[in-house]
Design an enzyme around this catalytic site. Structure first.
Site, PDB file in Angstrom:
ATOM      1  N   HIS A 285       0.852  -1.192   0.000  1.00 16.39           N
ATOM      2  CA  HIS A 285       0.000   0.000   0.000  1.00 16.39           C
ATOM      3  C   HIS A 285       0.877   1.227   0.000  1.00 16.39           C
ATOM      4  O   HIS A 285       2.039   1.191   0.437  1.00 16.39           O
ATOM      5  CB  HIS A 285      -0.980   0.006   1.174  1.00 16.39           C
ATOM      6  CG  HIS A 285      -0.386  -0.296   2.518  1.00 16.39           C
ATOM      7  ND1 HIS A 285       0.206   0.656   3.306  1.00 16.39           N
ATOM      8  CD2 HIS A 285      -0.317  -1.453   3.225  1.00 16.39           C
ATOM      9  CE1 HIS A 285       0.606   0.117   4.437  1.00 16.39           C
ATOM     10  NE2 HIS A 285       0.311  -1.169   4.412  1.00 16.39           N
ATOM     11  N   HIS A 328       7.314   1.051  11.511  1.00 11.13           N
ATOM     12  CA  HIS A 328       8.155   2.033  10.838  1.00 11.13           C
ATOM     13  C   HIS A 328       8.770   3.016  11.825  1.00 11.13           C
ATOM     14  O   HIS A 328       8.328   3.170  12.958  1.00 11.13           O
ATOM     15  CB  HIS A 328       7.361   2.790   9.769  1.00 11.13           C
ATOM     16  CG  HIS A 328       6.119   3.473  10.270  1.00 11.13           C
ATOM     17  ND1 HIS A 328       4.997   2.791  10.656  1.00 11.13           N
ATOM     18  CD2 HIS A 328       5.823   4.784  10.429  1.00 11.13           C
ATOM     19  CE1 HIS A 328       4.055   3.640  11.037  1.00 11.13           C
ATOM     20  NE2 HIS A 328       4.528   4.861  10.924  1.00 11.13           N
ATOM     21  N   GLU A 334       4.780  12.543  14.101  1.00 12.18           N
ATOM     22  CA  GLU A 334       3.354  12.333  13.873  1.00 12.18           C
ATOM     23  C   GLU A 334       2.549  12.570  15.151  1.00 12.18           C
ATOM     24  O   GLU A 334       2.774  11.921  16.170  1.00 12.18           O
ATOM     25  CB  GLU A 334       3.098  10.902  13.392  1.00 12.18           C
ATOM     26  CG  GLU A 334       3.886  10.509  12.159  1.00 12.18           C
ATOM     27  CD  GLU A 334       3.739   9.023  11.839  1.00 12.18           C
ATOM     28  OE1 GLU A 334       2.908   8.351  12.495  1.00 12.18           O
ATOM     29  OE2 GLU A 334       4.452   8.545  10.951  1.00 12.18           O
ATOM     30  N   HIS A 358       4.117  10.036  17.932  1.00 10.86           N
ATOM     31  CA  HIS A 358       5.247   9.207  17.533  1.00 10.86           C
ATOM     32  C   HIS A 358       6.260  10.149  16.900  1.00 10.86           C
ATOM     33  O   HIS A 358       6.127  10.556  15.743  1.00 10.86           O
ATOM     34  CB  HIS A 358       4.801   8.106  16.566  1.00 10.86           C
ATOM     35  CG  HIS A 358       3.711   7.242  17.137  1.00 10.86           C
ATOM     36  ND1 HIS A 358       2.434   7.211  16.614  1.00 10.86           N
ATOM     37  CD2 HIS A 358       3.713   6.409  18.199  1.00 10.86           C
ATOM     38  CE1 HIS A 358       1.692   6.376  17.321  1.00 10.86           C
ATOM     39  NE2 HIS A 358       2.444   5.878  18.298  1.00 10.86           N
ATOM     40  N   HIS A 364       7.104   2.634  15.785  1.00 10.83           N
ATOM     41  CA  HIS A 364       5.695   2.424  16.073  1.00 10.83           C
ATOM     42  C   HIS A 364       5.068   1.602  14.957  1.00 10.83           C
ATOM     43  O   HIS A 364       5.702   1.294  13.949  1.00 10.83           O
ATOM     44  CB  HIS A 364       4.953   3.735  16.289  1.00 10.83           C
ATOM     45  CG  HIS A 364       5.067   4.714  15.152  1.00 10.83           C
ATOM     46  ND1 HIS A 364       6.221   5.396  14.850  1.00 10.83           N
ATOM     47  CD2 HIS A 364       4.150   5.145  14.251  1.00 10.83           C
ATOM     48  CE1 HIS A 364       6.026   6.196  13.821  1.00 10.83           C
ATOM     49  NE2 HIS A 364       4.769   6.054  13.430  1.00 10.83           N
TER      50      HIS A 364
END
Length: 429
Positions: A285, A328, A334, A358, A364
Site C-alpha cells: 500500500h 516504521h 506524527e 510518535h 511504532h
C-alpha cells in the site's frame, strides 16, 4: 448561497450591492463612505502563485477596531508556543485519553490546551497541536498573529465568525482561519476538538505528481464565506496572540464590519467526506502521504513544515499484503487524533477525542491484536468504514508540554500494546 467554492481562488463578495469598486482597489471615495484596507499574508513581492492578500471595505478601519493603546498581558496556563513551550521529551511513543469535557463554564480561549509544540513562531517555522473544549460561546474576539489555525471538530459543531464571513463546521469537517484575521468561536452546548496552529507557510493543496489531475482533495470542494457584517458596534474584549503571549484590550468597535471584500486570502472549510482516497489495486500500500489533504511546505522541497493527513473510509483490496500501517520509524513526527470510529492499527486503545505522538525515529506500528488479525485474515476485498482519524505530521521534532507529560490522561502503559508480539522466527544459524 452562503459560501463560494474553490481553493485559492480570487473571490469577490459584497453584503450590499455596488460596494466593490470597479478597476480600483483603494479609490478616493468608497461607496457608502466605507474605508479601503489591505490584508496581506505574504510579502508584496512574493511570486504570484504564492501571493496572498485581500482588499476589504469596512465601516471603520482596523486601527479603530483591532488596535488599542491599552494592551495588558493575559496569562494562560495551558497555551504554549514553539520549542520553548515544551519540556524535555523522552524518545518513546505516547498516547492520551480524550480531554475531559468542561465542568465549569469556559469559552474557546479558556479551554485551549497545548499538547505538543515545535519550531519558533517568531521565525515562522513549525507548529503546535492543541485541544479545545468549551461550553460557553465566545463573546471576546481572538486574533492570532503567530500562525493560521486549522480547526478539527470532534464533538459538537462550531460557528467561526470572521472578518470576511461565517464558517459553520462540525465533526468530519475542518476549517482554516488565516494568520492575523479576527475570529469568534460560537456554538451551542459542549464542544471539543483539535487545532493545528501553523507558524509556517500557509496551507495549500499538495501537488499530485504521477496521480495526475484528479484525486485527493479537489479544489472545488473547499468553501469560503460570503461577506457579512455587524451593522451595530458592541463594546468587546480583544484577545491577541503575539510571540506566544496573549494580550487583551477593550474596543468599542466591532471588527466584523467588512461590508465587501475581494482577494485570495480567505478563511475556508472542507468536508472530509469529499476526499478522493487513492490506494493500491495490486500489492503493498502507498505511503500515508497519499492521504494528505493540506500541506505547509518548508525550505526543503518535498519535506513539509506540517501536513494535514486523514484516514477516511476506504476499500482494502491489495493481495499478499500486510494491510494495516507497517512497523516504521520516520524522519517526520506524527501527532494523531481520532474523530469517530476505530483506527485500524489500534482497534481498542485509541478512542475518539484521544491523541498519540510518535516523534522523529520513534518506532511504532500496529499493536499485537491488529498484527495478529492482519496476518491471519483472508485477503478478500473489504471496506474500512465508519471511521475518521487524522494526523498533523511535521519535519520538526515535537516537544510535549508540561501539561501533556504530567496529565492523568497520558497512557503510561501505551508501549505495552506491543509486548504481546511474539518471536516467531523458525530459522537457525
Amino acid at each position: 448561497m452562503n459560501y463560494q467554492s474553490g481553493f485559492g481562488n480570487y473571490f469577490a463578495s459584497e453584503a450590499l450591492p455596488g460596494v466593490l469598486p470597479q478597476g480600483r482597489n483603494s479609490p478616493q471615495q468608497v461607496a457608502h463612505g466605507l474605508y479601503a484596507e489591505l490584508i496581506s499574508a505574504s510579502a508584496f513581492t512574493a511570486p504570484r502563485k504564492e501571493n496572498l492578500r485581500t482588499w476589504v471595505y469596512r465601516r471603520l478601519p482596523s486601527v479603530r477596531c483591532l488596535s488599542s493603546g491599552e494592551w495588558s498581558a493575559l496569562p494562560h496556563a495551558t497555551l504554549k508556543t514553539g520549542l520553548s513551550g515544551g519540556v524535555s521529551t523522552p524518545p518513546l511513543a505516547m498516547r492520551w485519553a480524550p480531554m475531559p469535557l468542561p465542568t465549569v463554564q469556559h469559552d474557546f480561549i479558556d479551554g485551549l490546551v497545548s499538547m505538543v509544540v515545535n519550531g519558533d513562531a517568531e521565525m515562522q517555522v513549525g507548529m503546535a497541536a492543541h485541544v479545545y473544549t468549551a461550553n460557553v460561546a465566545m463573546e471576546r474576539v481572538f486574533v492570532n498573529t503567530d500562525g493560521e489555525m486549522l480547526f478539527v471538530p470532534e464533538q459538537g459543531a462550531i460557528s467561526i465568525k470572521t472578518e470576511l464571513g461565517v464558517l459553520n463546521v462540525g465533526p468530519g469537517q475542518i476549517a482554516v482561519v488565516p494568520r492575523g484575521m479576527a475570529m469568534q468561536i460560537r456554538h451551542q452546548g459542549v464542544v471539543r476538538g483539535y487545532v493545528c496552529e501553523n507558524y509556517g507557510a500557509a496551507f495549500r493543496l499538495p501537488e499530485l505528481g504521477p496521480i495526475g489531475s484528479n484525486g485527493l482533495a479537489n479544489a472545488r470542494d473547499f468553501l469560503s464565506p460570503v461577506a457579512a457584517f455587524d451593522a451595530e458596534d458592541t463594546p468587546t474584549t480583544l484577545i491577541k496572540k503575539q510571540g506566544g503571549q496573549l494580550w487583551q484590550a477593550r474596543t468599542q468597535v466591532s471588527p466584523f464590519n467588512v461590508v465587501a471584500w475581494h482577494g485570495n486570502l480567505t478563511p475556508y472549510q472542507y468536508d472530509c467526506a469529499h476526499f478522493n482516497t487513492i490506494g493500491t489495486v495490486s500489492f503493498d500500500h502507498p505511503d500515508p502521504s497519499i492521504f494528505t489533504v493540506l500541506t505547509s511546505p518548508s525550505d526543503t522541497p518535498g519535506t513539509a513544515n506540517v501536513d494535514f493527513v486523514i484516514f477516511p473510509p476506504r476499500w482494502m483490496v491489495a493481495e499478499d499484503t500486510f494491510r494495516p500501517p507497517w512497523f516504521h520509524r520516520n524522519i517526520m513526527s506524527e501527532f494523531m487524533g481520532l474523530i469517530h470510529g476505530q483506527y485500524d492499527a489500534k482497534p481498542d486503545g485509541f478512542k475518539p477525542g484521544g491523541m498519540s505522538l510518535h516523534n522523529q525515529h520513534v518506532p511504532h506500528g500496529p499493536d499485537a491484536q491488529a498484527y495478529d488479525k492482519a496476518t491471519t485474515a483472508a485477503l478478500a476485498p473489504h471496506k474500512i468504514d465508519h471511521t475518521l482519524a487524522f494526523m498533523f505530521e511535521s519535519r520538526w521534532r515535537f516537544r510535549v508540554t508540561e501539561f501533556a507529560i504530567n496529565t492523568e490522561g497520558r497512557d503510561r502503559r501505551y508501549s505495552e500494546c506491543w509486548t504481546g508480539l511474539p518471536n516467531n522466527f523458525k530459522g537457525s544459524k
